[in-house]
Design a protein around this motif. Sequence first.
Motif, PDB file in Angstrom:
ATOM      1  N   ILE A   1     -26.017  -9.427 142.799  1.00 37.61           N
ATOM      2  CA  ILE A   1     -25.693  -9.726 144.201  1.00 37.61           C
ATOM      3  C   ILE A   1     -25.408 -11.220 144.401  1.00 37.61           C
ATOM      4  O   ILE A   1     -24.504 -11.593 145.146  1.00 37.61           O
ATOM      5  N   LEU A   2     -26.200 -12.039 143.729  1.00 34.19           N
ATOM      6  CA  LEU A   2     -26.158 -13.482 144.018  1.00 34.19           C
ATOM      7  C   LEU A   2     -25.084 -14.207 143.218  1.00 34.19           C
ATOM      8  O   LEU A   2     -25.070 -14.175 141.983  1.00 34.19           O
ATOM      9  N   ASN A   3     -24.192 -14.889 143.920  1.00 41.03           N
ATOM     10  CA  ASN A   3     -23.229 -15.809 143.321  1.00 41.03           C
ATOM     11  C   ASN A   3     -22.555 -15.279 142.063  1.00 41.03           C
ATOM     12  O   ASN A   3     -22.563 -15.935 141.023  1.00 41.03           O
ATOM     13  N   PRO A   4     -21.943 -14.109 142.142  1.00 41.00           N
ATOM     14  CA  PRO A   4     -21.302 -13.593 140.929  1.00 41.00           C
ATOM     15  C   PRO A   4     -20.266 -14.575 140.370  1.00 41.00           C
ATOM     16  O   PRO A   4     -19.415 -15.065 141.109  1.00 41.00           O
ATOM     17  N   GLY A   5     -20.380 -14.855 139.096  1.00 47.83           N
ATOM     18  CA  GLY A   5     -19.390 -15.720 138.446  1.00 47.83           C
ATOM     19  C   GLY A   5     -19.640 -17.199 138.629  1.00 47.83           C
ATOM     20  O   GLY A   5     -18.963 -18.022 138.016  1.00 47.83           O
ATOM     21  N   ILE A   6     -20.612 -17.562 139.482  1.00 46.91           N
ATOM     22  CA  ILE A   6     -20.977 -18.972 139.623  1.00 46.91           C
ATOM     23  C   ILE A   6     -22.058 -19.275 138.590  1.00 46.91           C
ATOM     24  O   ILE A   6     -22.961 -18.468 138.393  1.00 46.91           O
ATOM     25  N   LEU A   7     -21.955 -20.378 137.902  1.00 46.32           N
ATOM     26  CA  LEU A   7     -22.832 -20.799 136.812  1.00 46.32           C
ATOM     27  C   LEU A   7     -22.616 -19.950 135.567  1.00 46.32           C
ATOM     28  O   LEU A   7     -22.234 -20.456 134.521  1.00 46.32           O
ATOM     29  N   LEU A   8     -22.849 -18.636 135.683  1.00 44.51           N
ATOM     30  CA  LEU A   8     -22.768 -17.752 134.513  1.00 44.51           C
ATOM     31  C   LEU A   8     -21.594 -16.801 134.655  1.00 44.51           C
ATOM     32  O   LEU A   8     -21.305 -16.329 135.756  1.00 44.51           O
ATOM     33  N   PRO A   9     -20.953 -16.489 133.533  1.00 43.36           N
ATOM     34  CA  PRO A   9     -19.905 -15.468 133.588  1.00 43.36           C
ATOM     35  C   PRO A   9     -20.532 -14.137 133.980  1.00 43.36           C
ATOM     36  O   PRO A   9     -21.679 -13.854 133.626  1.00 43.36           O
ATOM     37  N   THR A  10     -19.809 -13.340 134.733  1.00 45.60           N
ATOM     38  CA  THR A  10     -20.304 -11.988 134.989  1.00 45.60           C
ATOM     39  C   THR A  10     -20.231 -11.235 133.664  1.00 45.60           C
ATOM     40  O   THR A  10     -19.368 -11.486 132.845  1.00 45.60           O
ATOM     41  N   ASP A  11     -21.181 -10.338 133.480  1.00 49.90           N
ATOM     42  CA  ASP A  11     -21.280  -9.643 132.175  1.00 49.90           C
ATOM     43  C   ASP A  11     -19.991  -8.900 131.831  1.00 49.90           C
ATOM     44  O   ASP A  11     -19.381  -8.309 132.686  1.00 49.90           O
TER      45      ASP A  11
ATOM     46  N   GLN B   1     -14.906 -12.262 142.505  1.00 55.29           N
ATOM     47  CA  GLN B   1     -15.079 -10.975 143.165  1.00 55.29           C
ATOM     48  C   GLN B   1     -14.420  -9.905 142.314  1.00 55.29           C
ATOM     49  O   GLN B   1     -13.310  -9.486 142.582  1.00 55.29           O
ATOM     50  N   PRO B   2     -15.133  -9.481 141.290  1.00 52.68           N
ATOM     51  CA  PRO B   2     -14.504  -8.528 140.383  1.00 52.68           C
ATOM     52  C   PRO B   2     -14.128  -7.246 141.117  1.00 52.68           C
ATOM     53  O   PRO B   2     -14.773  -6.863 142.096  1.00 52.68           O
ATOM     54  N   GLU B   3     -13.092  -6.617 140.640  1.00 54.54           N
ATOM     55  CA  GLU B   3     -12.704  -5.329 141.222  1.00 54.54           C
ATOM     56  C   GLU B   3     -13.873  -4.364 141.092  1.00 54.54           C
ATOM     57  O   GLU B   3     -14.601  -4.378 140.114  1.00 54.54           O
ATOM     58  N   ARG B   4     -14.025  -3.551 142.076  1.00 54.13           N
ATOM     59  CA  ARG B   4     -15.073  -2.540 141.990  1.00 54.13           C
ATOM     60  C   ARG B   4     -14.724  -1.541 140.896  1.00 54.13           C
ATOM     61  O   ARG B   4     -13.608  -1.045 140.835  1.00 54.13           O
ATOM     62  N   SER B   5     -15.688  -1.205 140.120  1.00 61.82           N
ATOM     63  CA  SER B   5     -15.411  -0.224 139.072  1.00 61.82           C
ATOM     64  C   SER B   5     -16.373   0.945 139.211  1.00 61.82           C
ATOM     65  O   SER B   5     -16.542   1.735 138.312  1.00 61.82           O
ATOM     66  N   ASP B   6     -16.990   1.057 140.382  1.00 58.36           N
ATOM     67  CA  ASP B   6     -18.009   2.106 140.537  1.00 58.36           C
ATOM     68  C   ASP B   6     -17.433   3.356 141.189  1.00 58.36           C
ATOM     69  O   ASP B   6     -18.159   4.260 141.565  1.00 58.36           O
ATOM     70  N   GLY B   7     -16.114   3.362 141.343  1.00 55.90           N
ATOM     71  CA  GLY B   7     -15.493   4.559 141.889  1.00 55.90           C
ATOM     72  C   GLY B   7     -15.776   4.761 143.370  1.00 55.90           C
ATOM     73  O   GLY B   7     -15.509   5.828 143.923  1.00 55.90           O
ATOM     74  N   SER B   8     -16.316   3.727 144.023  1.00 56.49           N
ATOM     75  CA  SER B   8     -16.588   3.888 145.452  1.00 56.49           C
ATOM     76  C   SER B   8     -15.262   3.886 146.203  1.00 56.49           C
ATOM     77  O   SER B   8     -14.221   3.493 145.672  1.00 56.49           O
ATOM     78  N   GLU B   9     -15.351   4.261 147.441  1.00 58.52           N
ATOM     79  CA  GLU B   9     -14.109   4.476 148.186  1.00 58.52           C
ATOM     80  C   GLU B   9     -13.280   3.217 148.354  1.00 58.52           C
ATOM     81  O   GLU B   9     -12.088   3.200 148.087  1.00 58.52           O
TER      82      GLU B   9
END
Lengths: 542, 542
Positions: free
Chosen positions: A532-542, A143-151
């Motif tokens: 959206i799907l399975n972030p970090g599962i199988l593949l590294p997140t970019d 669950q990477p930290e949000r980096s989109d500046g959302s609240e």
Amino acid sequence: MDMLWSGWGDPAKAAPLPDTVIGLLRDLLGVKPRDTAVHALEDIAVPETPLDSAALGALADAVGDAAHVRTDAESRIRHTRGKSTPDLLRIRAGDTEDVPAAVILPATHDEVLAVLRACGQHGLAAVPFGGGTSVVGGLAPEQPERSDGSERSGPRAFVALDLRRMDGLLDVDPVSRTATLQPGLRAPQAEALLAEHGFTLGHFPQSYEWATIGGFAAARSSGQASAGYGRFDEMVLGLTVATPRGTLDIGRAPRSAAGPDLRQLILGSEGAFGVVTAVTVRVRPVPRTRRYEGWRFASFEEGAAALRRLAQDGPLPTVLRLSDETETLIGLAQPDAIGSADAGQSAGCLAIAGYEGTEEETAHRRERAAAVLRSCGGEFLGAEPGERWAHGRYSAPYLRDSLLDAGAFAETLETATFWSRVPALYTAVRGALTETLTAAGTPPLVMCHISHVYENGASLYFTVVSAQGEDPVAHWAPAKHAANEAVLAAGGTISHHHGVGTDHRDWYVREAGPLGIEALQAVKRCLDPAGILNPGILLPTD
Amino acid sequence: MDMLWSGWGDPAKAAPLPDTVIGLLRDLLGVKPRDTAVHALEDIAVPETPLDSAALGALADAVGDAAHVRTDAESRIRHTRGKSTPDLLRIRAGDTEDVPAAVILPATHDEVLAVLRACGQHGLAAVPFGGGTSVVGGLAPEQPERSDGSERSGPRAFVALDLRRMDGLLDVDPVSRTATLQPGLRAPQAEALLAEHGFTLGHFPQSYEWATIGGFAAARSSGQASAGYGRFDEMVLGLTVATPRGTLDIGRAPRSAAGPDLRQLILGSEGAFGVVTAVTVRVRPVPRTRRYEGWRFASFEEGAAALRRLAQDGPLPTVLRLSDETETLIGLAQPDAIGSADAGQSAGCLAIAGYEGTEEETAHRRERAAAVLRSCGGEFLGAEPGERWAHGRYSAPYLRDSLLDAGAFAETLETATFWSRVPALYTAVRGALTETLTAAGTPPLVMCHISHVYENGASLYFTVVSAQGEDPVAHWAPAKHAANEAVLAAGGTISHHHGVGTDHRDWYVREAGPLGIEALQAVKRCLDPAGILNPGILLPTD
């Protein structure tokens, strides 16, 4: 029925350890009884769902009813991580770090598409959930930290997409011998529905009682009768997949030369590319005969040579497996009988050969296979060991719960390679596990079996039992790391049938190579551009 | 030896038509003798190569020697298109529109990488070339107009990347029964090298004498003994692939659960993702016995039911095929004997069942298969039809040359589907071909056989013979179009073993669906961002 939240399976089937085994654990491995009190489910503290009412409303709209969006503590705990030993140790300790924000229960393909849309609109990740039996961290996304500046700051929330309501048999084609199944069907349910038409899937992994059709497809499952029925990925003829970009509907013929096999791009994608919402599989007539028998070989090497001979020159039994000397001695080949006087087949290595089919065909196949096994040095032990194996074939995970309760640590890992590399792979992984845990102060018992054979190679399945150490999860991590390194160094694949999840990801990246991973990430970006799907599962997140 | 530039195979093996056949063509199909004079190779006008000296120098550097960069007319004509009937008609007519700018002959994986680099630097496309036997336009890339504002306008030039110098057996592992082969090995060369070690690949497609290992892999080839040895994509255990982005090296075990099967992403990619530079395949002991026999069934339907029964309940012969009534009557099941008095097996449908293996195993399998065939209505015809089929198994393409020479048109197409859809697919494709050509004024003879069977379905292979019409290529196009439409409408795949190329691309795009195509295009962009490899082959250019 729900699976035991803190362990495996049906609580009524718990398998307490005989005193002899407890004594053995103490004397052999230095296992100390520990405070085995597990948190009660209701005592586990689960943080409030981070979802706001807009997100909850959108999810409810997607599945048509707020009752299918669950945010209660129990539902969320029951969808926290999978069933690896570290998973069990963590949840028993009340660790809810990986708890989903909600559990969503869609009933149709279109509802799955709608849920994915809602997730995209509300910045949520989604983790498809079948039987929840992953043993490789396949249900705990990064669950990477949000980096989109959302609240909202902090990690992105995720929902568990539980497919249990999609549990129908959609179609049976008796002429083609195919059936189309929904993903949330547990294997016994699927077998019961197929049996009404005289068919079986023939897929019996150790997770059989709890795992689902969708999970089998997503994780390239392989069952105990793979010699006869093939792996799950070999049974799949068609797939319908819901992705954030829409629907994939593939498979117009058993085999084709129309481009790369897209089915094989989805099989093994572990929910990272899309949610499997229907699977068309090959089915076979329910066998009229089932016969399982035991054989003894003087050594693992001799037994492996016999299995290779059958895999290469035939005839292949439907079930074919071989325990090494340690596993045979301990009697793990027959988990139900573990600790009983005759469980260990004294010296040597126990093999099980099973035959399923028509009376006439199995009789002939058995006769020829027996001749091969005998010519390779096998000693026939009759039906009893085979029947005992068959009776206990799904009980090892129950045994693990009891071992954990008794203060022992028990975990499994598996790999595969080509026949010529099997001996070195066996030695390397066994050595890595033994040395690492011994150095950490708790000499382990390392057992192994071959349970899947091919013309060109075989799988190796290791079971490790040791004392837990002070912090059992931390205690195990270096051993698992060393085993993974040994697998790659000896030319094995990082998993033959458990999958990649998060636990094997770093080694999988090395196995597939940078360009292979980039190609899969390109597919991921195409089908799931928002991740959206399975972030970090199988593949590294970019 | 090079293949005949204007037709198929070894010119010495030309198969002139008997007068009876010529008479039949005239009486039955209205075939008129035509001016059959084919251009002489030296009379064909080939434009000067568009490559400048910088590009030629870079390519020579890549392969170490200017002698391996050929720009002479003959080399370029011999690498123009493939061996479909329209391809032959065009080259016979002197049409060199699709001629490559040069033929490059790399000798190593690194040289292939270097050639791809040079192509990238000089704005060239590259078309991997094995045996040159594509029958689906797989060697004629689309050459979009340059839109990059560079000085040279007009279509982008392409080079043929001929892999014939990469013709080694790199490794044999007798324990694992695997071998690693280079891509430029023709099948008979590969068989000869393997035979020195006692092994066979068992891959015998009709193109066997000329096609290469790399081509088999790239196009998902399937051989005449697929019932016994499997398809080529089932034989492949490992691949080394040179892409414009670098090297892919995949396959550490026969089967794995480590992600999607990357091998299956390369197999069937038809050179659009990379150039296969090594293939590790499953091999088997050279069979000690080979026995082929004929069977007669009253109808195609009855014969198909018998094949299905063997495919589903066993035992499977090594070769299993069934000609429909028309193909049986014409005697095309035994091309060597076509036109001879006894070539047609009078009424009904001819099936061939072949058995390869050890003496004992084949005897037993044959006995059981024969009982099944008999119980399904089959009449045993003895060894003669089988031996005749075996003798003529590679000669149909020679026959096509003679038909073209005689003023007839002959072409093949093929598909596959699940068993329950086979009858409707058969009727639909047959109907589409017959109606379209009849409406165009030249009623065709449409023949069909089943030559690849699976538990869940089968292939259908159609042969069409008709008069050529005024413009034979234009005459055929609507019939082929109608057949492709019929295939998709009846639920078949656009190709069972010929592949996609450019001829099937538009239908393949519909079969795979927009999202499937986008996923593959994403892989393409990852591995070949400049679109160097096979532009427009398999996948539409973006």
